[in-house]
Design a protein around this motif. Structure first.
Motif, PDB file in Angstrom:
ATOM      1  N   TYR A  91       0.822  -1.213   0.000  1.00 55.89           N
ATOM      2  CA  TYR A  91       0.000   0.000   0.000  1.00 55.89           C
ATOM      3  C   TYR A  91       0.858   1.268   0.000  1.00 55.89           C
ATOM      4  N   LYS A  92       2.171   1.088  -0.116  1.00 59.22           N
ATOM      5  CA  LYS A  92       3.085   2.234  -0.089  1.00 59.22           C
ATOM      6  C   LYS A  92       3.992   2.171  -1.318  1.00 59.22           C
ATOM      7  N   PRO A  93       4.232   3.312  -1.963  1.00 50.78           N
ATOM      8  CA  PRO A  93       5.064   3.303  -3.174  1.00 50.78           C
ATOM      9  C   PRO A  93       6.465   2.781  -2.907  1.00 50.78           C
ATOM     10  N   PHE A  94       6.946   1.957  -3.814  1.00 48.81           N
ATOM     11  CA  PHE A  94       8.292   1.376  -3.818  1.00 48.81           C
ATOM     12  C   PHE A  94       8.497   0.280  -2.758  1.00 48.81           C
ATOM     13  N   LEU A  95       7.846   0.367  -1.613  1.00 48.52           N
ATOM     14  CA  LEU A  95       8.108  -0.585  -0.536  1.00 48.52           C
ATOM     15  C   LEU A  95       7.626  -1.993  -0.864  1.00 48.52           C
ATOM     16  N   GLY A  96       6.480  -2.099  -1.541  1.00 52.12           N
ATOM     17  CA  GLY A  96       5.939  -3.418  -1.875  1.00 52.12           C
ATOM     18  C   GLY A  96       6.892  -4.249  -2.693  1.00 52.12           C
ATOM     19  N   GLU A  97       7.478  -3.613  -3.714  1.00 53.26           N
ATOM     20  CA  GLU A  97       8.400  -4.375  -4.568  1.00 53.26           C
ATOM     21  C   GLU A  97       9.796  -4.519  -3.960  1.00 53.26           C
ATOM     22  N   TRP A  98      10.279  -3.471  -3.261  1.00 50.24           N
ATOM     23  CA  TRP A  98      11.658  -3.510  -2.769  1.00 50.24           C
ATOM     24  C   TRP A  98      11.807  -4.198  -1.419  1.00 50.24           C
ATOM     25  N   PHE A  99      10.791  -4.157  -0.569  1.00 52.66           N
ATOM     26  CA  PHE A  99      10.870  -4.795   0.742  1.00 52.66           C
ATOM     27  C   PHE A  99      10.266  -6.203   0.747  1.00 52.66           C
ATOM     28  N   CYS A 100       9.448  -6.527  -0.263  1.00 51.97           N
ATOM     29  CA  CYS A 100       8.766  -7.831  -0.279  1.00 51.97           C
ATOM     30  C   CYS A 100       9.064  -8.638  -1.537  1.00 51.97           C
ATOM     31  N   ALA A 101       8.583  -8.158  -2.683  1.00 46.75           N
ATOM     32  CA  ALA A 101       8.706  -8.929  -3.922  1.00 46.75           C
ATOM     33  C   ALA A 101      10.150  -9.185  -4.309  1.00 46.75           C
ATOM     34  N   PHE A 102      10.970  -8.145  -4.304  1.00 48.12           N
ATOM     35  CA  PHE A 102      12.357  -8.281  -4.755  1.00 48.12           C
ATOM     36  C   PHE A 102      13.170  -9.243  -3.882  1.00 48.12           C
ATOM     37  N   PRO A 103      13.198  -9.064  -2.557  1.00 49.88           N
ATOM     38  CA  PRO A 103      13.966 -10.017  -1.736  1.00 49.88           C
ATOM     39  C   PRO A 103      13.437 -11.439  -1.823  1.00 49.88           C
ATOM     40  N   ALA A 104      12.114 -11.598  -1.959  1.00 48.51           N
ATOM     41  CA  ALA A 104      11.535 -12.942  -2.056  1.00 48.51           C
ATOM     42  C   ALA A 104      11.983 -13.642  -3.332  1.00 48.51           C
ATOM     43  N   LEU A 105      11.947 -12.928  -4.453  1.00 52.79           N
ATOM     44  CA  LEU A 105      12.312 -13.512  -5.740  1.00 52.79           C
ATOM     45  C   LEU A 105      13.799 -13.856  -5.812  1.00 52.79           C
ATOM     46  N   VAL A 106      14.631 -12.926  -5.362  1.00 53.47           N
ATOM     47  CA  VAL A 106      16.078 -13.157  -5.391  1.00 53.47           C
ATOM     48  C   VAL A 106      16.451 -14.309  -4.463  1.00 53.47           C
ATOM     49  N   THR A 107      15.867 -14.323  -3.280  1.00 47.28           N
ATOM     50  CA  THR A 107      16.149 -15.390  -2.312  1.00 47.28           C
ATOM     51  C   THR A 107      15.677 -16.741  -2.834  1.00 47.28           C
ATOM     52  N   ALA A 108      14.514 -16.762  -3.486  1.00 41.89           N
ATOM     53  CA  ALA A 108      13.951 -18.019  -3.978  1.00 41.89           C
ATOM     54  C   ALA A 108      14.906 -18.723  -4.939  1.00 41.89           C
ATOM     55  N   THR A 109      15.384 -17.999  -5.946  1.00 38.50           N
ATOM     56  CA  THR A 109      16.284 -18.606  -6.930  1.00 38.50           C
ATOM     57  C   THR A 109      17.586 -19.069  -6.287  1.00 38.50           C
ATOM     58  N   ASN A 110      18.156 -18.223  -5.448  1.00 36.35           N
ATOM     59  CA  ASN A 110      19.439 -18.576  -4.821  1.00 36.35           C
ATOM     60  C   ASN A 110      19.292 -19.684  -3.792  1.00 36.35           C
ATOM     61  N   ALA A 111      18.147 -19.730  -3.104  1.00 37.83           N
ATOM     62  CA  ALA A 111      17.918 -20.801  -2.122  1.00 37.83           C
ATOM     63  C   ALA A 111      17.798 -22.150  -2.817  1.00 37.83           C
ATOM     64  N   VAL A 112      17.051 -22.185  -3.913  1.00 41.33           N
ATOM     65  CA  VAL A 112      16.913 -23.445  -4.656  1.00 41.33           C
ATOM     66  C   VAL A 112      18.262 -23.858  -5.238  1.00 41.33           C
ATOM     67  N   TYR A 113      19.008 -22.898  -5.767  1.00 34.04           N
ATOM     68  CA  TYR A 113      20.337 -23.186  -6.314  1.00 34.04           C
ATOM     69  C   TYR A 113      21.259 -23.739  -5.221  1.00 34.04           C
ATOM     70  N   TYR A 114      21.173 -23.159  -4.039  1.00 31.02           N
ATOM     71  CA  TYR A 114      21.996 -23.601  -2.907  1.00 31.02           C
ATOM     72  C   TYR A 114      21.620 -25.020  -2.479  1.00 31.02           C
ATOM     73  N   ILE A 115      20.324 -25.308  -2.464  1.00 28.22           N
ATOM     74  CA  ILE A 115      19.858 -26.641  -2.092  1.00 28.22           C
ATOM     75  C   ILE A 115      20.319 -27.686  -3.112  1.00 28.22           C
TER      76      ILE A 115
END
Length: 333
Positions: free
Chosen positions: A172-196
């Motif tokens: 509900y706040k500009p920039f925060l939704g993508e930078w505090f939630c979507a972006f870290p989730a997406l980056v972490t997801a790929t790297n976590a699976v790669y690490y596993i």
């Protein structure tokens, strides 16, 4: 005779009770299926997982243990995105009225509340069950691969919960939704699976995760264009980055936000193409195509916005599939 009639009544009552229970269970299961929202979940969870697999191939031996690890890792992503995030998002976007006011064809959440398939209480329960389930599966990986996996799951839960849940409500706040939630989730997801899969994190996995994150967020920002009217009339107002741009610069500038994210993915794709692998030509072409689609979008025409969103979702989804096939072809030719 009286006993026979009494038995028939009891049998009829039991039959009706079973039918009601069956209908209620079917309704709940249908609601859970719709809640998951297959297109965005496939577009975000599958892309993240397949990209990790694509660049892990060649560094690992494919066996049943690797396959099981991959499936379990992807299951965690689906639970966090499809169940936890969407349960909370559906609840609070319904309460704020943005889902009820939107004109978007693909908008309005999963519509499980609108259609009476699930209740708000059901959504609360599903969110809690989803968090517990993801933690239980993650415990297996933590015991096997170490504490780094636990940090990854915490980032995933944080992103799924804070995107819509007050008092955070970052979407509900500009920039925060993508930078505090979507972006870290997406980056972490790929790297976590790669690490596993590989037991390490590489520069390549980080780069492709960034490219995929920008592609997915560009798609998300385009989706918000169709939500402008509903977001403006929500309480509290859902001031996404797109709405913030429209309020400050005008409706015609709504496309600028997704274009910027697609430019980020294009530039990173070029970097990967020149310095790492020809495989990065694929996201470069897809990023450029999305920029063209975005630039030709009529922000006042819901049908055109929807048509372009369908094209973009297709492009984002086929990106890892083509890369995976390219990588397999290059390694096993």
């Amino acid at each position: 005779m009286h006993n026979i009639l009494s038995y028939m009544k009891k049998y009829k009552y039991r039959g009706e009770s079973r039918m009601i229970l069956f209908k209620e269970t079917s309704s709940k299961l249908k609601g859970i299926y719709k809640l998951i929202r297959m297109v965005p979940v496939i577009g975000w969870c599958m892309t993240s997982s397949l990209l990790a697999l694509a660049f892990a191939i060649g560094n690992i031996d494919i066996n049943y243990i690797v396959i099981i690890n991959f499936i379990l890792a992807m299951l965690i992503l689906i639970i966090l995105h499809g169940i936890v995030s969407h349960s909370i998002n559906d609840k609070y976007d319904w309460i704020s009225y943005t889902d009820q006011k939107t004109r978007g064809i693909l908008s309005g959440g999963s519509k499980v509340l609108k259609k009476g398939l699930l209740t708000i209480r059901d959504l609360d329960k599903l969110a809690i069950i989803g968090i517990i389930s993801s933690l239980l599966i993650a415990t297996f990986f933590v015991l096997k691969f170490g504490f780094l996996v636990f940090i990854g799951i915490l980032i995933g839960i944080w992103s799924a919960v804070t995107y819509s849940l007050p008092p955070f409500r970052f979407s509900y706040k500009p920039f925060l939704g993508e930078w505090f939630c979507a972006f870290p989730a997406l980056v972490t997801a790929t790297n976590a699976v790669y690490y596993i899969l590989t037991g390490r994190i590489s520069f390549v996995s980080i780069l492709i995760s960034l490219i995929n994150a920008f592609l997915c967020i560009g798609w998300l920002m385009h989706h918000h264009i169709s939500d402008i009217e509903g977001d403006m009339r929500a309480f509290p107002i859902k001031k996404t980055t797109v709405l913030f741009t429209v309020l400050n610069f005008g409706r015609e500038y709504a496309v600028v936000v997704p274009i910027v994210y697609y430019i980020f993915s294009l530039l990173l794709s070029f970097a990967g193409l020149f310095y790492i692998s020809k495989a990065f030509l694929i996201p470069a072409i897809i990023s450029l195509t999305c920029i063209i689609l975005e630039g030709t979008t009529n922000t006042l025409d819901i049908d055109d916005i929807t048509k372009k969103e369908n094209y973009m979702s297709f492009l984002v989804i086929i990106n890892p599939i083509i890369i995976l096939l390219y990588r397999i072809g290059g390694i096993y030719k």
